[in-house]
Design a protein around this motif. Sequence first.
Motif, PDB file in Angstrom:
ATOM      1  N   PHE A 181      16.392   1.712  23.603  1.00  0.00           N
ATOM      2  CA  PHE A 181      16.052   2.061  22.232  1.00  0.00           C
ATOM      3  C   PHE A 181      17.345   2.497  21.535  1.00  0.00           C
ATOM      4  O   PHE A 181      17.961   3.489  21.949  1.00  0.00           O
ATOM      5  N   LEU A 182      17.737   1.789  20.507  1.00  0.00           N
ATOM      6  CA  LEU A 182      18.978   2.102  19.790  1.00  0.00           C
ATOM      7  C   LEU A 182      18.676   2.447  18.339  1.00  0.00           C
ATOM      8  O   LEU A 182      17.873   1.790  17.686  1.00  0.00           O
ATOM      9  N   GLY A 183      19.346   3.503  17.836  1.00  0.00           N
ATOM     10  CA  GLY A 183      19.250   3.842  16.427  1.00  0.00           C
ATOM     11  C   GLY A 183      18.151   4.820  16.078  1.00  0.00           C
ATOM     12  O   GLY A 183      17.797   4.944  14.900  1.00  0.00           O
ATOM     13  N   PHE A 184      17.613   5.542  17.060  1.00  0.00           N
ATOM     14  CA  PHE A 184      16.505   6.458  16.783  1.00  0.00           C
ATOM     15  C   PHE A 184      16.905   7.924  16.860  1.00  0.00           C
ATOM     16  O   PHE A 184      16.089   8.804  16.595  1.00  0.00           O
ATOM     17  N   VAL A 185      18.132   8.205  17.241  1.00  0.00           N
ATOM     18  CA  VAL A 185      18.608   9.580  17.311  1.00  0.00           C
ATOM     19  C   VAL A 185      19.003  10.041  15.911  1.00  0.00           C
ATOM     20  O   VAL A 185      19.615   9.297  15.146  1.00  0.00           O
ATOM     21  N   ARG A 186      18.655  11.295  15.554  1.00  0.00           N
ATOM     22  CA  ARG A 186      18.944  11.822  14.215  1.00  0.00           C
ATOM     23  C   ARG A 186      20.159  12.744  14.265  1.00  0.00           C
ATOM     24  O   ARG A 186      20.087  13.815  14.865  1.00  0.00           O
ATOM     25  N   PRO A 187      21.280  12.360  13.667  1.00  0.00           N
ATOM     26  CA  PRO A 187      22.478  13.217  13.709  1.00  0.00           C
ATOM     27  C   PRO A 187      22.443  14.287  12.620  1.00  0.00           C
ATOM     28  O   PRO A 187      21.859  14.086  11.556  1.00  0.00           O
ATOM     29  N   ASN A 188      23.098  15.430  12.886  1.00  0.00           N
ATOM     30  CA  ASN A 188      23.154  16.481  11.863  1.00  0.00           C
ATOM     31  C   ASN A 188      24.106  16.103  10.731  1.00  0.00           C
ATOM     32  O   ASN A 188      23.727  16.060   9.564  1.00  0.00           O
ATOM     33  N   VAL A 189      25.365  15.837  11.036  1.00  0.00           N
ATOM     34  CA  VAL A 189      26.330  15.355  10.039  1.00  0.00           C
ATOM     35  C   VAL A 189      26.979  14.122  10.653  1.00  0.00           C
ATOM     36  O   VAL A 189      27.988  14.212  11.339  1.00  0.00           O
ATOM     37  N   GLY A 190      26.391  12.986  10.433  1.00  0.00           N
ATOM     38  CA  GLY A 190      26.900  11.768  11.039  1.00  0.00           C
ATOM     39  C   GLY A 190      26.206  10.568  10.459  1.00  0.00           C
ATOM     40  O   GLY A 190      25.610  10.642   9.385  1.00  0.00           O
ATOM     41  N   ALA A 191      26.270   9.454  11.155  1.00  0.00           N
ATOM     42  CA  ALA A 191      25.657   8.209  10.695  1.00  0.00           C
ATOM     43  C   ALA A 191      25.078   7.481  11.898  1.00  0.00           C
ATOM     44  O   ALA A 191      25.649   7.507  12.994  1.00  0.00           O
ATOM     45  N   ILE A 192      23.953   6.810  11.703  1.00  0.00           N
ATOM     46  CA  ILE A 192      23.280   6.128  12.803  1.00  0.00           C
ATOM     47  C   ILE A 192      24.001   4.851  13.237  1.00  0.00           C
ATOM     48  O   ILE A 192      24.092   4.584  14.441  1.00  0.00           O
TER      49      ILE A 192
END
Length: 596
Positions: free
Chosen positions: A427-438
């Motif tokens: 699964f790629l692209g489902f993590v939510r960053p605090n100050v970042g980009a997917i």
Amino acid sequence: MARVTPWSRLTSSATQQPTNVRTICVIGAGPSGLVAAKHLRDAGYTVWVIERSMKIGGTFVHKAYDEARLVSSKYLTAFSDLRSPESAADHLSLPDYVKYLKQYCDEQRLWSLISFGREVTNVTRESASDGSTYYKVQMRIVEGHAAQAVGTPDEMKFDAVCVCSGLHEVPHVPAIEGAASFDGTVLHSAEYKDRELFRGKRVLVIGCGETGMDLVYRAVQVADATAISIKRGFLAVPYEGWAGVPLDTLIANLFEHSYEHWWLHKHHLKWRVTGYFIRAGFWLTTGSSVGWDQWVGGLAEVKRGYHILCKSTAALPYMNRPVKRATWRHHLWAWLDPPHKRVDKDIITYPAPVRIEGKTVTFTDGSTYEADVLVYATGYQQRFPFLDGCGKSGDEGWTDSTGARGEEDPLPAQHFICSPQHPTLAFLGFVRPNVGAIPPMSELQVMWWIEKLAGRVSPDHAPPSYGLLGKKLIYGVDYGNYMHQLAAEIGAAPSLRALARKPRALIAYCLGQAYISFFRLEGPFATAQAWEVAQSELYRPVLQRGVFTNLIFVSVMFFFGSLSLALCVLEGAMTLPARVLAMLSVRKAEPIVKDV
């Protein structure tokens, strides 16, 4: 000085068995799916991307609305193999970003890998006669795209599946008493396209995420009255810092994401200490300590490392004005509301709604608002309806699926990419960053997965410590720590020894953000282009900050670097006797061999 990040302390150098994978199905042609397809193909796999629409870009195309821009900077968002041009704006518009993705497909020759107009309906894990497993992927032609999808089979077999279907697919709508009786226009933010919908209306936006803040700002420009409902609060910081410097470049790697002693990292001492200074800076510059120029909707407790920032702040002056007028202090910060940003209207804030009758919305504090248009900017649910028996929340190796909005489909526990039991389902692209980009996170995720499939990921690193501390989001992570943990496990984290040969690259890394190009300087995906990018493009944001800001960064680094060094010395001194005794016991146990 040795690396002292907690993820560098290995207990063994064991590797895992490689998987027998040749064919991979990638679901979705958004940024995550495209970068996954590129790297998987380059690694030698046969890749097929299935996209249900006739366009690439995912949410950046199908959920786009008027004048929308990326809140992550071009330095951070761009892939390692195609950087944004120097002439581009620091924050691209959505149409410009989609053009970038098309250029990426052109230059990386990805178009031939994509099957458009087909939707994955079911994925099952099957057993072959020889005892191996494979994935049966069933598809259907999306209505209206039959001509374009001619020749595509309805069912195919793959050795592995990479899910890149996107975060913003299944809208979440909260249950509100009487909501079905609302006598006006109702929509989810996923359906919004243009502010003309709001002209001359009384608008209520429910939700204070970045999309909600975008929409309430557009509403106040043309609506007769505008209000926003805030349930828990938010932490607002503009995506551009002082002097126009992008917010996501005002972060440093050294002694925070790397070379930080494990004890400091475990207890997040830097987050705790710098959090006080950040809140003080908010208050001194804007009059409020709960966010930058945020006088309403503040969280109960603002701590660094606890929240995903809301970087859409254009609506704040209109939300603040009713509150500021009630205090004498508003004169001190009047400069934050320049004439060109003023509209002779306010945005009224309310708590969570509890009941709807006709056009009257009642809130938890008993107040009411008459609305003509009701917008649910309440986010999305994580759902994978096409997966059948490929991972359940109760299975070993999967995360708890109980989220803030109820039951959601889980992600695998191993960095939220795959489970140890089933490494061939990613699964790629489902993590939510605090100050970042997917998108760059997805690129490093697929690099990590490629090494995982090849059996080259060390399994004995210390437990991950990148999760946000607030626990509001199960999959919320600190961007820089997450990137460094993945990179360290595949040998792609840059070393200061290698960087020292290129002073500009060294400065860019130490004083810069965890840009994806830094993780292609060394390791299995190293390229000469990454070194060029580090010494030029990624060196520029450091210069752009100015001398004063960089002096602050260097001072903070010196302080926490000294602490890390002192703890290393102390730890070495405390463990030295035990090491000496262990060496002596080994020598005593060695047999004495005499020449005959």
